[in-house]
Design a protein around this motif. Structure first.
Motif, short mmCIF file in Angstrom:
data_model
loop_
_atom_site.label_atom_id
_atom_site.label_comp_id
_atom_site.label_asym_id
_atom_site.label_seq_id
_atom_site.Cartn_x
_atom_site.Cartn_y
_atom_site.Cartn_z
N GLN A 138 0.84 -1.18 0.00
CA GLN A 138 0.00 0.00 0.00
C GLN A 138 0.89 1.25 0.00
O GLN A 138 1.74 1.42 0.88
N PHE A 139 0.65 2.11 -0.98
CA PHE A 139 1.41 3.33 -1.15
C PHE A 139 0.47 4.53 -0.97
O PHE A 139 -0.57 4.61 -1.62
N LEU A 140 0.87 5.44 -0.10
CA LEU A 140 0.09 6.65 0.15
C LEU A 140 0.78 7.82 -0.54
O LEU A 140 1.97 8.07 -0.28
N ILE A 141 0.06 8.50 -1.41
CA ILE A 141 0.61 9.65 -2.11
C ILE A 141 0.00 10.90 -1.49
O ILE A 141 -1.19 11.17 -1.63
N ASP A 142 0.82 11.65 -0.77
CA ASP A 142 0.47 12.89 -0.07
C ASP A 142 -0.40 12.64 1.16
O ASP A 142 -1.01 11.58 1.32
N CYS A 143 -0.39 13.65 2.04
CA CYS A 143 -1.04 13.54 3.36
C CYS A 143 -1.83 14.80 3.65
O CYS A 143 -1.55 15.52 4.61
N GLY A 144 -2.81 15.08 2.83
CA GLY A 144 -3.64 16.25 3.04
C GLY A 144 -4.56 16.11 4.25
O GLY A 144 -4.64 15.04 4.88
N SER A 145 -5.27 17.16 4.55
CA SER A 145 -6.15 17.20 5.71
C SER A 145 -7.19 16.08 5.67
O SER A 145 -7.86 15.87 4.67
N GLY A 146 -7.28 15.34 6.77
CA GLY A 146 -8.26 14.27 6.88
C GLY A 146 -7.83 12.93 6.34
O GLY A 146 -8.63 11.99 6.26
N VAL A 147 -6.54 12.78 6.02
CA VAL A 147 -6.10 11.55 5.36
C VAL A 147 -6.30 10.31 6.24
O VAL A 147 -6.66 9.24 5.73
N GLN A 171 -0.87 0.28 8.26
CA GLN A 171 -0.68 -0.68 7.18
C GLN A 171 0.03 -0.10 5.96
O GLN A 171 0.33 -0.83 5.02
N ILE A 172 0.29 1.20 5.97
CA ILE A 172 0.92 1.83 4.82
C ILE A 172 2.38 1.41 4.73
O ILE A 172 3.12 1.46 5.71
N ASP A 173 2.80 0.99 3.54
CA ASP A 173 4.19 0.57 3.34
C ASP A 173 5.10 1.74 2.99
O ASP A 173 6.24 1.79 3.47
N VAL A 174 4.62 2.64 2.16
CA VAL A 174 5.44 3.77 1.73
C VAL A 174 4.55 5.00 1.61
O VAL A 174 3.44 4.93 1.07
#
Length: 291
Positions: free
Chosen positions: A30-39, A52-55
């Motif tokens: 699982q890849f998360l792209i950016d961390c805006g408000s409410g992520v 659970q986020i890998d990157v």
């Protein structure tokens, strides 16, 4: 690959469109792209959690893209994460995070001493500052960072994921960018920002000069269809809308003037699966043509 739009908004406050963030699932990764408000709330809505986020991949260091990064770190710890957060971002990411963690250190030290959780590994950060090119190889998956045009921001990136079978591109924040188009050629989907300039009117506190300056480093709604056409993309997913409230029909008319493929006007928690070519949102599922 499965894309979930976690937040499709911008710095404007909205209860419908949270801050910019997307999730890409590839197998168990699982890849998360950016961390805006409410992520962190949207991650739960998407059926996962920060632990659970890998990157984490940061496109750039504008506040609306990183504002909930500490919330991700601290909530992942609360959720029982047992490993450091792996964070990739432009030059400046390490200094930013060092300052962020220092700012919260007194509160964290108190929590650690009092709560006596089994591990503090989740509060450790594995930071990689990136340059353009391949930044991750994970089995068949390759992640490529593309320098995009977000001046005066000195380092801003889009990301392209490919595993030899499927390809997905994320624009990040950028003006019309031939470099991104080149790397995103023949993508199953391009997730692209969209600045709807005809909806942005001058008003007190927002002069014509301000609007022109903001528009200069975003892709206009009259341009984004050209991006998808030139990239030969199989699907265009519009994201990170400025403003957050707009005329959907008028936007589609603008984009479809330049692009004949499927266009998704993104909504928070909308998902697209590249294998089944299905779009899921609010309990409904739509199948796109396989060809």
């Amino acid at each position: 690959m499965r894309i979930t739009l976690l937040g499709t908004g911008c710095p404007q406050v909205s209860t419908n469109r949270y801050g910019p963030a997307s999730l890409l699932r590839w197998g168990e990764r699982q890849f998360l792209i950016d961390c805006g408000s409410g992520v962190t709330q949207r991650l739960l809505g998407a059926g996962t959690a920060g632990k659970q986020i890998d990157v984490v991949l940061l496109t750039h260091l504008h506040s609306d893209h990183i504002i909930d990064l500490f919330q991700l770190i601290i909530s992942s710890w609360h959720q029982g994460r047992d490993r450091p957060q792996r964070i990739y971002g432009p030059v400046g990411t390490r200094q930013y995070l060092k300052g962020l963690m220092a700012l919260w250190k007194p509160e964290l030290d108190q929590r650690i001493a009092h709560e006596k959780r089994s591990s503090t590994s989740a509060l450790e950060l594995d930071i990689t500052e990136i340059e353009p090119g391949t930044i991750i190889r994970d089995g068949d998956l390759t992640v490529i960072a593309v320098a995009v045009r977000h001046q005066p921001v000195k380092a801003a990136f889009g990301y392209v994921f490919t595993d030899g079978r499927h390809k997905v591109a994320f624009s990040g924040d950028t003006a019309f960018c031939p470099e991104l188009i080149q790397v995103a050629k023949d993508a199953d989907a391009i997730v692209h920002e969209c600045f709807i300039h005809r909806e942005m009117l001058a008003m007190p506190g927002r002069s014509p000069e301000t609007l022109a300056n903001v528009a200069s480093y975003h892709t206009l709604s009259t341009e984004v269809g050209k991006v998808a056409t030139q990239a030969h993309a199989r699907c265009l997913i519009l994201n990170h809308f400025v403003p957050v409230v707009f005329d959907h029909a008028a936007l589609l008319a603008e984009v479809r003037a330049d692009y004949a493929g499927p266009v998704l006007v993104g909504e928070d928690l909308m998902a697209f699966d590249t294998t089944s070519r299905t779009v899921s949102h609010a309990g409904g599922v739509i199948a796109l043509p396989l060809g």
